[in-house]
Design a protein around this motif. Structure first.
Motif, PDB file in Angstrom:
ATOM      1  N   GLY A   1      11.449 -15.626 -13.913  1.00  0.00           N
ATOM      2  CA  GLY A   1      10.905 -14.287 -13.768  1.00  0.00           C
ATOM      3  C   GLY A   1       9.938 -14.060 -12.627  1.00  0.00           C
ATOM      4  N   VAL A   2       9.743 -15.028 -11.745  1.00  0.00           N
ATOM      5  CA  VAL A   2       8.825 -14.841 -10.620  1.00  0.00           C
ATOM      6  C   VAL A   2       9.555 -14.054  -9.532  1.00  0.00           C
ATOM      7  CG1 VAL A   2       7.427 -15.956  -8.837  1.00  0.00           C
ATOM      8  CG2 VAL A   2       7.552 -16.952 -11.134  1.00  0.00           C
ATOM      9  N   GLU A   3       8.979 -12.906  -9.177  1.00  0.00           N
ATOM     10  CA  GLU A   3       9.601 -12.058  -8.167  1.00  0.00           C
ATOM     11  C   GLU A   3       8.806 -12.010  -6.872  1.00  0.00           C
ATOM     12  OE1 GLU A   3      10.167  -8.305 -10.081  1.00  0.00           O
ATOM     13  OE2 GLU A   3      11.489  -9.156 -11.590  1.00  0.00           O
ATOM     14  N   SER A   4       7.480 -12.141  -6.979  1.00  0.00           N
ATOM     15  CA  SER A   4       6.656 -12.099  -5.771  1.00  0.00           C
ATOM     16  C   SER A   4       5.447 -13.011  -5.935  1.00  0.00           C
ATOM     17  CB  SER A   4       6.203 -10.666  -5.469  1.00  0.00           C
ATOM     18  OG  SER A   4       5.334 -10.213  -6.479  1.00  0.00           O
ATOM     19  N   VAL A   5       4.940 -13.452  -4.806  1.00  0.00           N
ATOM     20  CA  VAL A   5       3.797 -14.361  -4.769  1.00  0.00           C
ATOM     21  C   VAL A   5       2.842 -13.851  -3.702  1.00  0.00           C
ATOM     22  CG1 VAL A   5       3.046 -16.741  -4.396  1.00  0.00           C
ATOM     23  CG2 VAL A   5       5.304 -16.295  -5.383  1.00  0.00           C
ATOM     24  N   THR A   6       1.562 -13.822  -4.025  1.00  0.00           N
ATOM     25  CA  THR A   6       0.557 -13.488  -3.022  1.00  0.00           C
ATOM     26  C   THR A   6      -0.362 -14.688  -2.849  1.00  0.00           C
ATOM     27  OG1 THR A   6      -0.926 -12.498  -4.659  1.00  0.00           O
ATOM     28  CG2 THR A   6       0.594 -11.021  -3.529  1.00  0.00           C
ATOM     29  N   PHE A   7      -0.960 -14.782  -1.686  1.00  0.00           N
ATOM     30  CA  PHE A   7      -1.836 -15.911  -1.379  1.00  0.00           C
ATOM     31  C   PHE A   7      -3.235 -15.422  -1.062  1.00  0.00           C
ATOM     32  CE2 PHE A   7       2.356 -17.595  -0.650  1.00  0.00           C
ATOM     33  CZ  PHE A   7       2.270 -18.896  -1.092  1.00  0.00           C
ATOM     34  N   GLU A   8      -4.208 -16.207  -1.509  1.00  0.00           N
ATOM     35  CA  GLU A   8      -5.609 -15.983  -1.186  1.00  0.00           C
ATOM     36  C   GLU A   8      -6.213 -17.325  -0.813  1.00  0.00           C
ATOM     37  OE1 GLU A   8      -7.700 -14.354  -4.523  1.00  0.00           O
ATOM     38  OE2 GLU A   8      -6.548 -12.494  -4.514  1.00  0.00           O
ATOM     39  N   LYS A   9      -7.273 -17.268  -0.024  1.00  0.00           N
ATOM     40  CA  LYS A   9      -7.980 -18.502   0.312  1.00  0.00           C
ATOM     41  C   LYS A   9      -8.566 -19.097  -0.960  1.00  0.00           C
ATOM     42  CE  LYS A   9     -11.474 -20.443   3.236  1.00  0.00           C
ATOM     43  NZ  LYS A   9     -12.372 -20.306   4.341  1.00  0.00           N
ATOM     44  N   GLY A  10      -8.434 -20.391  -1.111  1.00  0.00           N
ATOM     45  CA  GLY A  10      -8.942 -21.071  -2.293  1.00  0.00           C
ATOM     46  C   GLY A  10     -10.452 -21.210  -2.285  1.00  0.00           C
ATOM     47  N   ASP A  11     -11.004 -21.594  -3.423  1.00  0.00           N
ATOM     48  CA  ASP A  11     -12.451 -21.778  -3.549  1.00  0.00           C
ATOM     49  C   ASP A  11     -12.938 -22.982  -2.750  1.00  0.00           C
ATOM     50  OD1 ASP A  11     -12.491 -19.601  -5.257  1.00  0.00           O
ATOM     51  OD2 ASP A  11     -12.305 -20.841  -7.055  1.00  0.00           O
ATOM     52  N   LYS A  12     -12.112 -24.006  -2.684  1.00  0.00           N
ATOM     53  CA  LYS A  12     -12.476 -25.208  -1.931  1.00  0.00           C
ATOM     54  C   LYS A  12     -11.769 -25.177  -0.581  1.00  0.00           C
ATOM     55  CE  LYS A  12     -13.328 -28.034  -5.958  1.00  0.00           C
ATOM     56  NZ  LYS A  12     -13.035 -29.252  -6.686  1.00  0.00           N
ATOM     57  N   GLU A  13     -12.379 -25.837   0.393  1.00  0.00           N
ATOM     58  CA  GLU A  13     -11.805 -25.886   1.726  1.00  0.00           C
ATOM     59  C   GLU A  13     -10.410 -26.514   1.682  1.00  0.00           C
ATOM     60  OE1 GLU A  13     -13.184 -27.318   6.141  1.00  0.00           O
ATOM     61  OE2 GLU A  13     -14.673 -26.809   4.627  1.00  0.00           O
ATOM     62  N   GLU A  14      -9.535 -25.993   2.517  1.00  0.00           N
ATOM     63  CA  GLU A  14      -8.157 -26.477   2.645  1.00  0.00           C
ATOM     64  C   GLU A  14      -7.296 -26.223   1.404  1.00  0.00           C
ATOM     65  OE1 GLU A  14      -7.823 -30.397   4.265  1.00  0.00           O
ATOM     66  OE2 GLU A  14      -9.411 -30.060   5.707  1.00  0.00           O
ATOM     67  N   THR A  15      -7.680 -25.234   0.590  1.00  0.00           N
ATOM     68  CA  THR A  15      -6.823 -24.862  -0.544  1.00  0.00           C
ATOM     69  C   THR A  15      -6.444 -23.392  -0.414  1.00  0.00           C
ATOM     70  OG1 THR A  15      -8.663 -24.238  -2.011  1.00  0.00           O
ATOM     71  CG2 THR A  15      -7.881 -26.525  -2.132  1.00  0.00           C
ATOM     72  N   GLN A  16      -5.308 -23.077  -0.964  1.00  0.00           N
ATOM     73  CA  GLN A  16      -4.823 -21.707  -1.073  1.00  0.00           C
ATOM     74  C   GLN A  16      -4.533 -21.440  -2.541  1.00  0.00           C
ATOM     75  OE1 GLN A  16      -4.001 -19.189   1.264  1.00  0.00           O
ATOM     76  NE2 GLN A  16      -5.006 -20.377   2.862  1.00  0.00           N
ATOM     77  N   LYS A  17      -4.717 -20.193  -2.956  1.00  0.00           N
ATOM     78  CA  LYS A  17      -4.344 -19.783  -4.300  1.00  0.00           C
ATOM     79  C   LYS A  17      -3.055 -18.980  -4.197  1.00  0.00           C
ATOM     80  CE  LYS A  17      -8.945 -19.447  -6.316  1.00  0.00           C
ATOM     81  NZ  LYS A  17      -9.890 -18.550  -6.989  1.00  0.00           N
ATOM     82  N   ALA A  18      -2.030 -19.442  -4.896  1.00  0.00           N
ATOM     83  CA  ALA A  18      -0.763 -18.717  -4.979  1.00  0.00           C
ATOM     84  C   ALA A  18      -0.787 -17.974  -6.306  1.00  0.00           C
ATOM     85  CB  ALA A  18       0.412 -19.680  -4.906  1.00  0.00           C
ATOM     86  N   ILE A  19      -0.772 -16.654  -6.245  1.00  0.00           N
ATOM     87  CA  ILE A  19      -0.893 -15.820  -7.435  1.00  0.00           C
ATOM     88  C   ILE A  19       0.468 -15.185  -7.711  1.00  0.00           C
ATOM     89  CG2 ILE A  19      -2.112 -13.845  -8.427  1.00  0.00           C
ATOM     90  CD1 ILE A  19      -4.332 -14.564  -6.250  1.00  0.00           C
ATOM     91  N   PHE A  20       0.926 -15.318  -8.962  1.00  0.00           N
ATOM     92  CA  PHE A  20       2.245 -14.803  -9.321  1.00  0.00           C
ATOM     93  C   PHE A  20       2.312 -14.516 -10.817  1.00  0.00           C
ATOM     94  CE2 PHE A  20       2.314 -19.369  -9.714  1.00  0.00           C
ATOM     95  CZ  PHE A  20       3.046 -19.615 -10.861  1.00  0.00           C
ATOM     96  N   LYS A  21       3.354 -13.797 -11.215  1.00  0.00           N
ATOM     97  CA  LYS A  21       3.613 -13.529 -12.633  1.00  0.00           C
ATOM     98  C   LYS A  21       4.964 -14.125 -12.985  1.00  0.00           C
ATOM     99  CE  LYS A  21       0.818  -9.428 -13.095  1.00  0.00           C
ATOM    100  NZ  LYS A  21       0.766  -8.034 -13.541  1.00  0.00           N
ATOM    101  N   SER A  22       5.043 -14.648 -14.203  1.00  0.00           N
ATOM    102  CA  SER A  22       6.267 -15.281 -14.680  1.00  0.00           C
ATOM    103  C   SER A  22       6.606 -14.750 -16.065  1.00  0.00           C
ATOM    104  CB  SER A  22       6.087 -16.800 -14.749  1.00  0.00           C
ATOM    105  OG  SER A  22       7.189 -17.412 -15.379  1.00  0.00           O
ATOM    106  N   SER A  23       7.891 -14.721 -16.370  1.00  0.00           N
ATOM    107  CA  SER A  23       8.313 -14.320 -17.715  1.00  0.00           C
ATOM    108  C   SER A  23       8.077 -15.443 -18.715  1.00  0.00           C
ATOM    109  CB  SER A  23       9.787 -13.896 -17.714  1.00  0.00           C
ATOM    110  OG  SER A  23      10.600 -14.951 -17.241  1.00  0.00           O
TER     111      SER A  23
END
Length: 104
Positions: free
Chosen positions: A53-75
């Motif tokens: 059920g994942v249709e889209s993913v957005t990215f944000e800078k992570g809390d720690k250096e050199e990390t990214q947050k991939a935000i998504f919704k799943s069924s």
């Protein structure tokens, strides 16, 4: 006759709205290292879209250096970090899933 048609239409809408509630998606945030460019984001996004059920993913800078947050919704309401690693496949050697947090 008009009332019968109106009742049938109302029943269809009620059934559709009940079904929509049954398929409500859970929100997740995957913290990932190794995502340093847009191509990297594309690889991770493609992998996450393999999950239920994942249709889209957005990215944000992570809390720690050199990390990214991939935000998504799943069924799926029961995704685990291992599911994301498995979806990455051979790219799991390049990108490290630090955490998977469920928001909802």
């Amino acid at each position: 006759m008009f009332r019968l048609v109106l009742t049938a239409v109302a029943a269809v809408f009620m059934t559709a709205s009940l079904h929509a509630e049954d398929t409500e998606k859970s929100a997740y945030t995957a913290t990932v290292t190794g995502v340093v460019c847009s191509a990297c984001k594309g690889h991770v996004e493609s992998a996450l879209k393999k999950l239920p059920g994942v249709e889209s993913v957005t990215f944000e800078k992570g809390d720690k250096e050199e990390t990214q947050k991939a935000i998504f919704k799943s069924s799926s309401a029961t995704l685990a970090k291992d599911d994301v690693v498995k979806a990455l496949g051979k790219d799991a050697e390049t990108y490290t899933v630090v955490a998977l947090d469920k928001s909802k």
